[in-house]
Design an enzyme around this catalytic site. Structure first.
Site, PDB file in Angstrom:
ATOM      1  N   PRO A   1       0.843  -1.264  -0.010  1.00 33.17           N
ATOM      2  CA  PRO A   1       0.039   0.066   0.046  1.00 33.17           C
ATOM      3  C   PRO A   1       0.810   1.329  -0.013  1.00 33.17           C
ATOM      4  O   PRO A   1       1.786   1.328   0.585  1.00 33.17           O
ATOM      5  CB  PRO A   1      -0.837  -0.074   1.403  1.00 33.17           C
ATOM      6  CG  PRO A   1      -0.844  -1.476   1.728  1.00 33.17           C
ATOM      7  CD  PRO A   1       0.606  -1.996   1.278  1.00 33.17           C
TER       8      PRO A   1
ATOM      9  N   LYS B   1      -2.673  -5.622   6.054  1.00 37.70           N
ATOM     10  CA  LYS B   1      -1.410  -5.647   5.540  1.00 37.70           C
ATOM     11  C   LYS B   1      -0.291  -5.486   6.525  1.00 37.70           C
ATOM     12  O   LYS B   1      -0.483  -4.525   7.512  1.00 37.70           O
ATOM     13  CB  LYS B   1      -0.960  -4.655   4.462  1.00 37.70           C
ATOM     14  CG  LYS B   1      -2.062  -4.767   3.412  1.00 37.70           C
ATOM     15  CD  LYS B   1      -1.891  -5.746   2.160  1.00 37.70           C
ATOM     16  CE  LYS B   1      -3.173  -5.559   1.087  1.00 37.70           C
ATOM     17  NZ  LYS B   1      -2.802  -6.271  -0.117  1.00 37.70           N
TER      18      LYS B   1
ATOM     19  N   ILE C   1      -2.422  -3.220  -3.947  1.00 37.48           N
ATOM     20  CA  ILE C   1      -2.841  -4.692  -4.597  1.00 37.48           C
ATOM     21  C   ILE C   1      -4.032  -4.906  -3.910  1.00 37.48           C
ATOM     22  O   ILE C   1      -4.027  -5.110  -2.766  1.00 37.48           O
ATOM     23  CB  ILE C   1      -1.628  -5.546  -4.631  1.00 37.48           C
ATOM     24  CG1 ILE C   1      -0.523  -5.023  -5.428  1.00 37.48           C
ATOM     25  CG2 ILE C   1      -2.215  -6.731  -5.217  1.00 37.48           C
ATOM     26  CD1 ILE C   1       0.732  -5.917  -5.438  1.00 37.48           C
TER      27      ILE C   1
END
Length: 114
Positions: free
Chosen positions: A2, A34, A66
């Site tokens: 990110p 994440k 992603i």
């Protein structure tokens, strides 16, 4: 993977910049589930900007990742706007947030892609 880019027209002290960066990094990791070790945050303060014809305090955020879930953008926008309003005092109606979902093959790292 990110990446959050924050632009604002407000001048910030180095201490305020570090506080925003640190909080934003932790928040993005938490919101996206994440590891923070993959989160990158950039801050561009004191950027000449206008919104609605005014140079009152404003911010533009761009979040790339992603697998960015489109169904969560409303929650992400709310959390990011609250964070910016809390740290910088920029009202939520003076903040734009752009979300970009990146395909794995279009994100490079360590000489490879995800």
């Amino acid at each position: 993977m990110p990446y959050l880019k924050i632009q604002t027209n407000l001048p910030l002290s180095k201490k305020a910049e570090r506080a925003v960066l640190k909080n934003a990094s932790q928040l993005i990791a938490e919101l996206l589930g994440k590891p923070e070790s993959f989160v990158m945050v950039a801050l561009q303060a004191d950027t000449p900007m206008l919104f609605a014809g005014s140079d009152d305090p404003l911010a533009f955020l761009e979040l790339k990742s992603i697998g960015l879930p489109a169904q969560r953008t409303k929650d992400l926008s709310e959390a990011l706007c609250q964070m910016i309003e809390g740290h910088l005092g920029v009202p939520c109606d003076r903040i734009y947030v752009k979300f970009i979902d990146v395909k794995r093959g279009m994100w490079g790292w360590k000489g490879d892609t995800f």
